[in-house]
Design a protein around this motif. Structure first.
Motif, PDB file in Angstrom:
ATOM      1  N   GLN A 162     -39.707 -55.907  58.522  1.00  0.00           N
ATOM      2  CA  GLN A 162     -40.175 -56.244  59.863  1.00  0.00           C
ATOM      3  C   GLN A 162     -41.407 -55.393  60.109  1.00  0.00           C
ATOM      4  OE1 GLN A 162     -37.310 -56.043  63.012  1.00  0.00           O
ATOM      5  NE2 GLN A 162     -38.797 -56.492  64.617  1.00  0.00           N
ATOM      6  N   MET A 163     -42.505 -56.026  60.467  1.00  0.00           N
ATOM      7  CA  MET A 163     -43.788 -55.342  60.542  1.00  0.00           C
ATOM      8  C   MET A 163     -43.959 -54.640  61.883  1.00  0.00           C
ATOM      9  SD  MET A 163     -44.753 -55.948  57.538  1.00  0.00           S
ATOM     10  CE  MET A 163     -46.459 -55.403  57.496  1.00  0.00           C
ATOM     11  N   PRO A 164     -44.651 -53.496  61.882  1.00  0.00           N
ATOM     12  CA  PRO A 164     -45.163 -52.818  60.696  1.00  0.00           C
ATOM     13  C   PRO A 164     -44.047 -52.113  59.927  1.00  0.00           C
ATOM     14  CG  PRO A 164     -45.579 -51.489  62.623  1.00  0.00           C
ATOM     15  CD  PRO A 164     -44.990 -52.779  63.121  1.00  0.00           C
ATOM     16  N   VAL A 165     -44.346 -51.683  58.709  1.00  0.00           N
ATOM     17  CA  VAL A 165     -43.369 -50.951  57.903  1.00  0.00           C
ATOM     18  C   VAL A 165     -43.209 -49.574  58.543  1.00  0.00           C
ATOM     19  CG1 VAL A 165     -42.822 -50.080  55.612  1.00  0.00           C
ATOM     20  CG2 VAL A 165     -44.139 -52.189  55.855  1.00  0.00           C
ATOM     21  N   SER A 166     -42.077 -49.352  59.173  1.00  0.00           N
ATOM     22  CA  SER A 166     -41.976 -48.172  60.030  1.00  0.00           C
ATOM     23  C   SER A 166     -40.622 -47.503  59.931  1.00  0.00           C
ATOM     24  CB  SER A 166     -42.243 -48.571  61.494  1.00  0.00           C
ATOM     25  OG  SER A 166     -41.273 -49.514  61.935  1.00  0.00           O
ATOM     26  N   SER A 167     -40.557 -46.313  60.497  1.00  0.00           N
ATOM     27  CA  SER A 167     -39.308 -45.561  60.615  1.00  0.00           C
ATOM     28  C   SER A 167     -39.276 -44.938  62.000  1.00  0.00           C
ATOM     29  CB  SER A 167     -39.240 -44.464  59.548  1.00  0.00           C
ATOM     30  OG  SER A 167     -40.279 -43.522  59.735  1.00  0.00           O
ATOM     31  N   SER A 168     -38.077 -44.576  62.459  1.00  0.00           N
ATOM     32  CA  SER A 168     -37.977 -43.987  63.786  1.00  0.00           C
ATOM     33  C   SER A 168     -36.875 -42.937  63.823  1.00  0.00           C
ATOM     34  CB  SER A 168     -37.700 -45.065  64.844  1.00  0.00           C
ATOM     35  OG  SER A 168     -36.468 -45.717  64.587  1.00  0.00           O
ATOM     36  N   GLU A 169     -37.069 -41.969  64.714  1.00  0.00           N
ATOM     37  CA  GLU A 169     -36.085 -40.929  65.032  1.00  0.00           C
ATOM     38  C   GLU A 169     -35.516 -40.271  63.779  1.00  0.00           C
ATOM     39  OE1 GLU A 169     -33.253 -42.806  67.615  1.00  0.00           O
ATOM     40  OE2 GLU A 169     -34.549 -42.542  69.354  1.00  0.00           O
ATOM     41  N   SER A 170     -36.404 -39.934  62.844  1.00  0.00           N
ATOM     42  CA  SER A 170     -35.983 -39.390  61.551  1.00  0.00           C
ATOM     43  C   SER A 170     -36.403 -37.927  61.424  1.00  0.00           C
ATOM     44  CB  SER A 170     -36.601 -40.211  60.417  1.00  0.00           C
ATOM     45  OG  SER A 170     -36.177 -41.560  60.492  1.00  0.00           O
ATOM     46  N   PRO A 171     -35.448 -37.016  61.245  1.00  0.00           N
ATOM     47  CA  PRO A 171     -35.801 -35.597  61.122  1.00  0.00           C
ATOM     48  C   PRO A 171     -36.522 -35.304  59.817  1.00  0.00           C
ATOM     49  CG  PRO A 171     -33.442 -35.923  60.774  1.00  0.00           C
ATOM     50  CD  PRO A 171     -33.989 -37.241  61.207  1.00  0.00           C
ATOM     51  N   ALA A 172     -37.382 -34.277  59.853  1.00  0.00           N
ATOM     52  CA  ALA A 172     -38.182 -33.937  58.681  1.00  0.00           C
ATOM     53  C   ALA A 172     -38.495 -32.449  58.661  1.00  0.00           C
ATOM     54  CB  ALA A 172     -39.484 -34.735  58.685  1.00  0.00           C
ATOM     55  N   LEU A 173     -38.695 -31.940  57.464  1.00  0.00           N
ATOM     56  CA  LEU A 173     -39.193 -30.576  57.295  1.00  0.00           C
ATOM     57  C   LEU A 173     -40.428 -30.613  56.410  1.00  0.00           C
ATOM     58  CD1 LEU A 173     -38.625 -29.073  54.269  1.00  0.00           C
ATOM     59  CD2 LEU A 173     -36.280 -29.326  55.028  1.00  0.00           C
ATOM     60  N   MET A 174     -41.318 -29.655  56.625  1.00  0.00           N
ATOM     61  CA  MET A 174     -42.500 -29.493  55.782  1.00  0.00           C
ATOM     62  C   MET A 174     -42.742 -28.005  55.563  1.00  0.00           C
ATOM     63  SD  MET A 174     -45.239 -32.219  57.418  1.00  0.00           S
ATOM     64  CE  MET A 174     -46.432 -31.888  56.113  1.00  0.00           C
ATOM     65  N   ALA A 175     -43.320 -27.688  54.419  1.00  0.00           N
ATOM     66  CA  ALA A 175     -43.688 -26.305  54.149  1.00  0.00           C
ATOM     67  C   ALA A 175     -44.823 -26.277  53.145  1.00  0.00           C
ATOM     68  CB  ALA A 175     -42.500 -25.509  53.628  1.00  0.00           C
ATOM     69  N   LEU A 227     -33.622 -42.303  59.028  1.00  0.00           N
ATOM     70  CA  LEU A 227     -32.392 -42.829  59.625  1.00  0.00           C
ATOM     71  C   LEU A 227     -32.504 -44.294  60.007  1.00  0.00           C
ATOM     72  CD1 LEU A 227     -31.422 -39.828  61.957  1.00  0.00           C
ATOM     73  CD2 LEU A 227     -30.613 -40.329  59.636  1.00  0.00           C
ATOM     74  N   HIS A 228     -33.716 -44.741  60.357  1.00  0.00           N
ATOM     75  CA  HIS A 228     -33.906 -46.125  60.815  1.00  0.00           C
ATOM     76  C   HIS A 228     -35.161 -46.693  60.150  1.00  0.00           C
ATOM     77  CE1 HIS A 228     -30.904 -45.330  63.918  1.00  0.00           C
ATOM     78  NE2 HIS A 228     -31.571 -44.235  64.224  1.00  0.00           N
ATOM     79  N   THR A 229     -34.972 -47.603  59.177  1.00  0.00           N
ATOM     80  CA  THR A 229     -36.081 -48.292  58.522  1.00  0.00           C
ATOM     81  C   THR A 229     -35.661 -49.728  58.223  1.00  0.00           C
ATOM     82  OG1 THR A 229     -35.578 -47.995  56.163  1.00  0.00           O
ATOM     83  CG2 THR A 229     -36.519 -46.093  57.305  1.00  0.00           C
ATOM     84  N   SER A 230     -36.621 -50.542  57.767  1.00  0.00           N
ATOM     85  CA  SER A 230     -36.307 -51.926  57.394  1.00  0.00           C
ATOM     86  C   SER A 230     -35.416 -52.007  56.164  1.00  0.00           C
ATOM     87  CB  SER A 230     -37.607 -52.698  57.113  1.00  0.00           C
ATOM     88  OG  SER A 230     -38.393 -52.818  58.271  1.00  0.00           O
ATOM     89  N   ILE A 262     -45.396 -44.921  60.522  1.00  0.00           N
ATOM     90  CA  ILE A 262     -45.817 -46.238  60.039  1.00  0.00           C
ATOM     91  C   ILE A 262     -46.458 -46.043  58.667  1.00  0.00           C
ATOM     92  CG2 ILE A 262     -47.435 -48.149  60.351  1.00  0.00           C
ATOM     93  CD1 ILE A 262     -47.118 -47.811  63.358  1.00  0.00           C
ATOM     94  N   LEU A 263     -45.980 -46.777  57.683  1.00  0.00           N
ATOM     95  CA  LEU A 263     -46.599 -46.825  56.359  1.00  0.00           C
ATOM     96  C   LEU A 263     -47.489 -48.055  56.312  1.00  0.00           C
ATOM     97  CD1 LEU A 263     -46.951 -45.905  53.424  1.00  0.00           C
ATOM     98  CD2 LEU A 263     -44.859 -47.188  52.868  1.00  0.00           C
ATOM     99  N   ASP A 264     -48.791 -47.837  56.131  1.00  0.00           N
ATOM    100  CA  ASP A 264     -49.751 -48.950  56.120  1.00  0.00           C
ATOM    101  C   ASP A 264     -49.470 -49.857  54.923  1.00  0.00           C
ATOM    102  OD1 ASP A 264     -51.968 -50.582  56.468  1.00  0.00           O
ATOM    103  OD2 ASP A 264     -53.317 -48.907  56.873  1.00  0.00           O
ATOM    104  N   ASP A 265     -49.450 -51.167  55.164  1.00  0.00           N
ATOM    105  CA  ASP A 265     -49.270 -52.107  54.058  1.00  0.00           C
ATOM    106  C   ASP A 265     -50.558 -52.214  53.231  1.00  0.00           C
ATOM    107  OD1 ASP A 265     -50.123 -53.429  56.598  1.00  0.00           O
ATOM    108  OD2 ASP A 265     -50.486 -55.120  55.265  1.00  0.00           O
ATOM    109  N   HIS A 266     -51.683 -51.770  53.775  1.00  0.00           N
ATOM    110  CA  HIS A 266     -52.943 -51.728  53.025  1.00  0.00           C
ATOM    111  C   HIS A 266     -52.969 -50.472  52.159  1.00  0.00           C
ATOM    112  CE1 HIS A 266     -57.264 -51.677  52.161  1.00  0.00           C
ATOM    113  NE2 HIS A 266     -57.251 -50.417  52.536  1.00  0.00           N
ATOM    114  N   PHE A 267     -53.388 -50.624  50.905  1.00  0.00           N
ATOM    115  CA  PHE A 267     -53.564 -49.471  50.033  1.00  0.00           C
ATOM    116  C   PHE A 267     -54.778 -49.725  49.155  1.00  0.00           C
ATOM    117  CE2 PHE A 267     -50.586 -52.385  48.048  1.00  0.00           C
ATOM    118  CZ  PHE A 267     -51.091 -52.539  46.766  1.00  0.00           C
ATOM    119  N   GLN A 268     -55.240 -48.676  48.468  1.00  0.00           N
ATOM    120  CA  GLN A 268     -56.379 -48.788  47.557  1.00  0.00           C
ATOM    121  C   GLN A 268     -55.971 -48.298  46.177  1.00  0.00           C
ATOM    122  OE1 GLN A 268     -59.145 -46.532  50.379  1.00  0.00           O
ATOM    123  NE2 GLN A 268     -60.557 -48.045  49.521  1.00  0.00           N
ATOM    124  N   CYS A 269     -56.679 -48.778  45.162  1.00  0.00           N
ATOM    125  CA  CYS A 269     -56.408 -48.289  43.815  1.00  0.00           C
ATOM    126  C   CYS A 269     -57.676 -48.367  42.971  1.00  0.00           C
ATOM    127  CB  CYS A 269     -55.262 -49.051  43.156  1.00  0.00           C
ATOM    128  SG  CYS A 269     -55.515 -50.819  42.975  1.00  0.00           S
TER     129      CYS A 269
END
Length: 294
Positions: free
Chosen positions: A22-35, A73-76, A245-252
Motif C-alpha cells: 500500500q503506497m507509499p512504502v511506509s512504517s509507523s510507530e516503530s522504535p529504533a536505536l542508532m549509534a 511494528l507496522h508495515t505492508s 517512508i522508503l522511496d520506491d525510486h532508486f538509482q544504480c
C-alpha cells in the motif's frame, strides 16, 4: 521532505515481485536505536567496493561505523527487525573534504554504505534485496528495551555475530525529520535508495553517549574487529516511535574497477527462490557474548 510524487500516490496500491504494497512504502510507530563509533579511515575505506564510494571523514580524520536497529511494528509486509551495520560515506570521484561532507549532503552524496543488513522475515529479504538491492538476509534478531537501556543482538547459523547496547537518553523530545541515502552493492552494481523518517528522539553526544559493541567471529562481521573502533560512541539515539517512508525510486550504476573483476558477487539467484513468509527465526540465545566486547 519526501518528493511530491510520493504524496500524489498516497493510498494507491502496488504489486512487485508478488509482494503487495500500500503506497507509499511506509512504517509507523516503530522504535529504533542508532549509534556512531569512530574507526580508522583507511581500514573503513578499504571495505567499500569500486571507486565511487568513499568513507566519510569526521573532523578528527577518522571514519564512522553506524549501527541502526529498527523494530518495525507496522508495515505492508508485517512486523520485522532490521539491523543495519554501515560506514558513513560520500559518493563521487574522490573523497569529500571533512566538515563540508556533513554540511553539503546533497552535493557530496553523503549517506551510508551498508555492509550487512540482517532482518527477521523472508519477505523482507525478498523485497529489500530484490527491489532495492539491499544486502538483506534472514537471521536471529531481537530488540529489547528496559527502563534505562536498549539492546539488540544478531546471530546467524547458531553463531554469535553482533550486539549493541546503549543507555537510553533521558527524554525523547527532539523532533527529527530526516532524509537519508543508503548505498549497497547488488548484481555488481552500486544501488542508492532513499528513506525519509520522522520521530521524537533522545540524543546523547560525546561524553554523554554511553554504549557497548560486541562483534563476533561470524564471517559477515569478523572483518569489523580490525577497524580500530573506538569503544565509546560519539552519539547514541533512541526513538520510541518512528514513522518512515522508503522511496520506491532508486538509482544504480555499474561498479567499475582498475582491473577486470575475477568474481561475481551475489545476484538475482539469491532472491528468486524466496517466498513471502513473515515468520521469524527463533530469538538469539547466546549469552557468552562478553568475550566479544570491543
Amino acid at each position: 521532505m519526501p518528493p511530491k510524487r510520493i504524496k500524489r500516490y498516497k493510498g494507491r496500491y502496488a504489486l512487485v515481485d508478488g509482494i503487495p504494497y500500500q503506497m507509499p512504502v511506509s512504517s509507523s510507530e516503530s522504535p529504533a536505536l542508532m549509534a556512531g563509533f569512530s574507526c580508522d579511515w583507511e581500514k573503513a575505506n578499504a571495505l567499500l567496493p569500486g571507486n565511487e564510494i568513499h568513507a566519510m571523514k569526521l573532523p578528527n580524520g577518522r571514519a564512522a561505523l553506524l549501527i541502526t536497529v529498527i523494530n518495525y511494528l507496522h508495515t505492508s509486509i508485517g512486523k520485522y527487525i532490521e539491523y543495519s551495520i554501515a560506514i558513513a560515506c560520500t559518493h563521487g570521484a574522490k573523497p569529500a573534504p571533512r566538515f563540508l561532507n556533513a554540511l553539503l549532503l546533497g552535493h557530496y552524496g553523503t549517506g551510508q554504505y551498508i555492509l550487512d543488513l540482517p532482518v527477521s522475515s523472508e519477505i523482507s529479504v525478498k523485497g529489500g534485496k530484490g527491489i532495492w538491492g539491499m544486502p538483506k538476509h534472514q537471521a536471529n534478531l531481537d530488540f529489547i528495551e528496559t527502563s534505562d537501556r536498549v539492546s539488540s543482538q544478531y546471530e546467524k547459523d547458531g553463531q554469535f555475530a553482533f550486539r549493541i547496547e546503549i543507555e537510553k537518553p533521558k527524554s525523547p523530545s527532539i523532533k527529527l525529520k530526516v532524509g537519508a541515502t543508503n548505498y549497497c552493492r547488488f548484481r555488481n552494481m552500486l544501488m542508492a535508495s532513499y528513506i525519509y523518517f520522522e520521530s521524537k528522539a533522545g540524543i546523547n553526544l560525546f561524553g554523554k553517549a554511553r554504549g557497548s559493541l560486541f562483534i563476533g567471529d561470524h564471517p559477515n562481521v569478523a572483518k569489523l574487529r580490525d577497524l580500530g573502533i573506538n569503544p565509546d560512541p560519539f552519539f547514541t539515539t533512541y526513538m520510541p516511535k518512528t514513522n518512515g517512508i522508503l522511496d520506491d525510486h532508486f538509482q544504480c550504476w555499474f561498479m567499475t574497477y582498475e582491473a577486470p573483476p575475477d568474481a561475481m558477487p551475489e545476484g538475482l539467484e539469491t532472491v528468486y527462490p524466496l517466498g513471502h513468509g513473515e515468520e521469524w527465526l527463533p530469538p538469539p540465545a547466546i549469552t557468552d557474548y562478553e568475550k566479544f566486547r570491543i
